[in-house]
Design a protein around this motif. Structure first.
Motif, PDB file in Angstrom:
ATOM      1  N   GLU A 133       0.789  -1.234   0.000  1.00  0.00           N
ATOM      2  CA  GLU A 133       0.000   0.000   0.000  1.00  0.00           C
ATOM      3  C   GLU A 133       0.826   1.291   0.000  1.00  0.00           C
ATOM      4  O   GLU A 133       1.792   1.428   0.745  1.00  0.00           O
ATOM      5  CB  GLU A 133      -0.929   0.027   1.237  1.00  0.00           C
ATOM      6  CG  GLU A 133      -1.829   1.257   1.234  1.00  0.00           C
ATOM      7  CD  GLU A 133      -2.847   1.266   2.375  1.00  0.00           C
ATOM      8  OE1 GLU A 133      -2.826   0.357   3.229  1.00  0.00           O
ATOM      9  OE2 GLU A 133      -3.658   2.204   2.401  1.00  0.00           O
ATOM     10  N   PHE A 134       0.396   2.217  -0.857  1.00  0.00           N
ATOM     11  CA  PHE A 134       0.866   3.599  -0.788  1.00  0.00           C
ATOM     12  C   PHE A 134      -0.373   4.478  -0.680  1.00  0.00           C
ATOM     13  O   PHE A 134      -1.464   4.087  -1.115  1.00  0.00           O
ATOM     14  CB  PHE A 134       1.691   3.981  -2.030  1.00  0.00           C
ATOM     15  CG  PHE A 134       0.902   3.919  -3.302  1.00  0.00           C
ATOM     16  CD1 PHE A 134       0.187   5.018  -3.762  1.00  0.00           C
ATOM     17  CD2 PHE A 134       0.842   2.746  -4.045  1.00  0.00           C
ATOM     18  CE1 PHE A 134      -0.562   4.954  -4.936  1.00  0.00           C
ATOM     19  CE2 PHE A 134       0.088   2.672  -5.222  1.00  0.00           C
ATOM     20  CZ  PHE A 134      -0.615   3.774  -5.665  1.00  0.00           C
ATOM     21  N   ILE A 135      -0.239   5.645  -0.065  1.00  0.00           N
ATOM     22  CA  ILE A 135      -1.343   6.603   0.024  1.00  0.00           C
ATOM     23  C   ILE A 135      -0.852   7.949  -0.481  1.00  0.00           C
ATOM     24  O   ILE A 135       0.088   8.525   0.078  1.00  0.00           O
ATOM     25  CB  ILE A 135      -1.856   6.761   1.476  1.00  0.00           C
ATOM     26  CG1 ILE A 135      -2.271   5.405   2.071  1.00  0.00           C
ATOM     27  CG2 ILE A 135      -3.043   7.747   1.521  1.00  0.00           C
ATOM     28  CD1 ILE A 135      -2.713   5.485   3.539  1.00  0.00           C
ATOM     29  N   GLU A 136      -1.469   8.439  -1.558  1.00  0.00           N
ATOM     30  CA  GLU A 136      -1.180   9.795  -2.028  1.00  0.00           C
ATOM     31  C   GLU A 136      -1.897  10.781  -1.109  1.00  0.00           C
ATOM     32  O   GLU A 136      -3.076  10.612  -0.823  1.00  0.00           O
ATOM     33  CB  GLU A 136      -1.685  10.002  -3.458  1.00  0.00           C
ATOM     34  CG  GLU A 136      -0.957   9.190  -4.503  1.00  0.00           C
ATOM     35  CD  GLU A 136      -1.412   9.537  -5.916  1.00  0.00           C
ATOM     36  OE1 GLU A 136      -2.230  10.486  -6.073  1.00  0.00           O
ATOM     37  OE2 GLU A 136      -0.973   8.858  -6.853  1.00  0.00           O
ATOM     38  N   VAL A 137      -1.192  11.822  -0.675  1.00  0.00           N
ATOM     39  CA  VAL A 137      -1.798  12.854   0.163  1.00  0.00           C
ATOM     40  C   VAL A 137      -2.127  14.061  -0.714  1.00  0.00           C
ATOM     41  O   VAL A 137      -1.239  14.612  -1.377  1.00  0.00           O
ATOM     42  CB  VAL A 137      -0.851  13.300   1.297  1.00  0.00           C
ATOM     43  CG1 VAL A 137      -1.523  14.328   2.196  1.00  0.00           C
ATOM     44  CG2 VAL A 137      -0.382  12.093   2.098  1.00  0.00           C
ATOM     45  N   TRP A 138      -3.395  14.457  -0.743  1.00  0.00           N
ATOM     46  CA  TRP A 138      -3.848  15.602  -1.535  1.00  0.00           C
ATOM     47  C   TRP A 138      -4.400  16.675  -0.614  1.00  0.00           C
ATOM     48  O   TRP A 138      -5.144  16.370   0.314  1.00  0.00           O
ATOM     49  CB  TRP A 138      -4.921  15.161  -2.529  1.00  0.00           C
ATOM     50  CG  TRP A 138      -4.354  14.404  -3.689  1.00  0.00           C
ATOM     51  CD1 TRP A 138      -4.082  13.066  -3.743  1.00  0.00           C
ATOM     52  CD2 TRP A 138      -3.967  14.952  -4.957  1.00  0.00           C
ATOM     53  NE1 TRP A 138      -3.544  12.739  -4.964  1.00  0.00           N
ATOM     54  CE2 TRP A 138      -3.464  13.885  -5.734  1.00  0.00           C
ATOM     55  CE3 TRP A 138      -3.979  16.240  -5.502  1.00  0.00           C
ATOM     56  CZ2 TRP A 138      -2.988  14.070  -7.039  1.00  0.00           C
ATOM     57  CZ3 TRP A 138      -3.507  16.417  -6.803  1.00  0.00           C
ATOM     58  CH2 TRP A 138      -3.014  15.338  -7.560  1.00  0.00           C
ATOM     59  N   LEU A 139      -4.030  17.937  -0.884  1.00  0.00           N
ATOM     60  CA  LEU A 139      -4.648  19.070  -0.214  1.00  0.00           C
ATOM     61  C   LEU A 139      -5.795  19.577  -1.078  1.00  0.00           C
ATOM     62  O   LEU A 139      -5.666  19.645  -2.304  1.00  0.00           O
ATOM     63  CB  LEU A 139      -3.640  20.202  -0.008  1.00  0.00           C
ATOM     64  CG  LEU A 139      -2.349  19.880   0.737  1.00  0.00           C
ATOM     65  CD1 LEU A 139      -1.528  21.164   0.912  1.00  0.00           C
ATOM     66  CD2 LEU A 139      -2.632  19.247   2.084  1.00  0.00           C
ATOM     67  N   ALA A 140      -6.908  19.933  -0.445  1.00  0.00           N
ATOM     68  CA  ALA A 140      -8.057  20.474  -1.159  1.00  0.00           C
ATOM     69  C   ALA A 140      -8.445  21.794  -0.506  1.00  0.00           C
ATOM     70  O   ALA A 140      -8.561  21.884   0.720  1.00  0.00           O
ATOM     71  CB  ALA A 140      -9.226  19.496  -1.097  1.00  0.00           C
ATOM     72  N   ASP A 141      -8.642  22.810  -1.330  1.00  0.00           N
ATOM     73  CA  ASP A 141      -8.923  24.151  -0.810  1.00  0.00           C
ATOM     74  C   ASP A 141     -10.049  24.773  -1.634  1.00  0.00           C
ATOM     75  O   ASP A 141     -10.360  24.304  -2.716  1.00  0.00           O
ATOM     76  CB  ASP A 141      -7.642  24.993  -0.933  1.00  0.00           C
ATOM     77  CG  ASP A 141      -7.671  26.206  -0.019  1.00  0.00           C
ATOM     78  OD1 ASP A 141      -8.560  26.284   0.852  1.00  0.00           O
ATOM     79  OD2 ASP A 141      -6.786  27.071  -0.183  1.00  0.00           O
ATOM     80  N   ASP A 142     -10.644  25.852  -1.106  1.00  0.00           N
ATOM     81  CA  ASP A 142     -11.716  26.542  -1.839  1.00  0.00           C
ATOM     82  C   ASP A 142     -12.883  25.568  -2.041  1.00  0.00           C
ATOM     83  O   ASP A 142     -13.259  25.223  -3.167  1.00  0.00           O
ATOM     84  CB  ASP A 142     -11.147  27.027  -3.184  1.00  0.00           C
ATOM     85  CG  ASP A 142     -11.806  28.316  -3.642  1.00  0.00           C
ATOM     86  OD1 ASP A 142     -12.856  28.679  -3.065  1.00  0.00           O
ATOM     87  OD2 ASP A 142     -11.291  28.935  -4.584  1.00  0.00           O
ATOM     88  N   LEU A 143     -13.466  25.146  -0.942  1.00  0.00           N
ATOM     89  CA  LEU A 143     -14.456  24.057  -0.950  1.00  0.00           C
ATOM     90  C   LEU A 143     -15.868  24.534  -1.271  1.00  0.00           C
ATOM     91  O   LEU A 143     -16.245  25.665  -0.978  1.00  0.00           O
ATOM     92  CB  LEU A 143     -14.477  23.371   0.420  1.00  0.00           C
ATOM     93  CG  LEU A 143     -13.192  22.702   0.885  1.00  0.00           C
ATOM     94  CD1 LEU A 143     -13.447  21.969   2.211  1.00  0.00           C
ATOM     95  CD2 LEU A 143     -12.657  21.715  -0.141  1.00  0.00           C
ATOM     96  N   ILE A 144     -16.638  23.653  -1.858  1.00  0.00           N
ATOM     97  CA  ILE A 144     -18.054  23.876  -2.163  1.00  0.00           C
ATOM     98  C   ILE A 144     -18.844  22.744  -1.519  1.00  0.00           C
ATOM     99  O   ILE A 144     -18.582  21.562  -1.786  1.00  0.00           O
ATOM    100  CB  ILE A 144     -18.286  23.832  -3.683  1.00  0.00           C
ATOM    101  CG1 ILE A 144     -17.428  24.894  -4.385  1.00  0.00           C
ATOM    102  CG2 ILE A 144     -19.778  24.011  -3.990  1.00  0.00           C
ATOM    103  CD1 ILE A 144     -17.247  24.606  -5.856  1.00  0.00           C
ATOM    104  N   ALA A 145     -19.796  23.092  -0.674  1.00  0.00           N
ATOM    105  CA  ALA A 145     -20.567  22.073   0.046  1.00  0.00           C
ATOM    106  C   ALA A 145     -21.663  21.485  -0.827  1.00  0.00           C
ATOM    107  O   ALA A 145     -22.219  22.168  -1.691  1.00  0.00           O
ATOM    108  CB  ALA A 145     -21.191  22.683   1.296  1.00  0.00           C
TER     109      ALA A 145
END
Lengths: 215, 215
Positions: A133-145
């Protein structure tokens, strides 16, 4: 003293004296989601050994920041450890799926959020002793609910927490999921200015209503 | 908006709506070191599902600080991920072995170091989706250098690295082992003063020569 000279030079040096090579591989069991494999390997000194491990398709984890700076978190019962865990949203890659596509899909399905800006932080390896297993880490910004759409049989709470709360829960032993701590480390590198995310704008996230933080 | 009210209240609330309970358990395969198990569980809504996971005895990891502040690190080839990893020393618990005894044994066997002061930082769960594994994190201070005694068939380099080097390698994608990043987070909590280790002095480590840092 058997400790060799160290530091970066040591790390950058070759690893032929450490490598193991595959001599034979066998599928021990094909599970519903994971495969268990047993290989015979040649050790650096020429002798042989057995390596048993889980074959995993890889996964992504999403560190999603709300307008007030808090993070989108989940609370999910994890059967193997018999307890409810505090986690960043995450999920396995579908066959042929790219990391960003998976991150967008998982964040939307599990939390209802879309993000207008994404940046890959890095990759982690959670189980180097017995899984691929590997896990890519992603940042997410400017969110829409929006509305979440959990997989059938999936149960989880979504909530918001500040970086300070996550650190406090870590120190208090309430936050013990290793991948989530790795996400906290990336968050810290970003917010301290030690590391700058390479943001990518995602056009199709532009529909929907602007995000407001949950209570 | 489907996101429930959040924060500490949410985290502290009950988890009956998330819990899964065991209906039946089966050993799929008994490996050399690990066991693979398949359980039938009841979901929160009363339906059933299958959970496949690895039974692991638990482990310890040691964050050992040299007199100059650098940490005792290892470099080891990890077959499942096919690469040489930078890691804090770690190892599995023997049957009936306590965490501190295991930490002392593993640090000595793998690196040759004894420590006069030990403190448990916390516990992490590296694989909550498919393994029972927990890893106790121990800090080791006031080190005494000696000879290491690797297990038969074990190959690893020992070297020293500063906290700053570890952070740089993390940002550069050279340090991807999740447990090691969790150790870095504990180190940071300790050195920043956000958390104070409860040190225990270990008498039988008092023999030997004082530690000097490797080059």
């Amino acid at each position: 003293m058997s400790v060799p000279a160290g530091g970066v030079g040591e790390v950058a040096s070759g690893d032929a004296h450490l490598r193991e090579t595959c001599l034979a591989t066998e599928v021990v069991e094909q599970g519903q989601f994971l495969q268990w494999r047993r290989d015979r390997v040649q050790l650096p000194d020429g002798r042989q050994a057995v390596r048993e491990y889980v074959v995993h398709p890889g996964a992504v984890m999403i560190v999603a920041a709300l307008p007030d700076g808090r993070l989108v978190m989940e609370r999910q019962f994890r059967y193997p450890v018999g307890r409810t865990m505090i986690e960043f949203p995450a999920g396995k890659l579908d066959p042929g799926e790219g990391g960003l596509a998976c991150a967008q899909r998982e964040l939307l399905e599990e939390t209802g959020y879309r993000a207008r800006r994404w940046a890959q932080a890095g990759v982690m390896h959670p189980v180097i002793g017995y899984a691929t297993e590997f896990i890519e880490v992603w940042l997410a910004d400017d969110l829409i609910a929006g509305e979440r759409h959990l997989d059938d049989g999936e149960f989880l709470d979504v909530f918001a927490a500040s970086e300070g709360e996550l650190s406090q829960w870590f120190r208090d032993g309430l936050l013990t999921d290793a991948k989530t701590v790795v996400g906290m480390m990336w968050l810290q590198q970003w917010r301290s200015g030690a590391w700058a995310p390479a943001w990518v704008s995602v056009a199709d996230a532009a529909s929907g209503t602007p995000a407001s933080a949950p209570e």
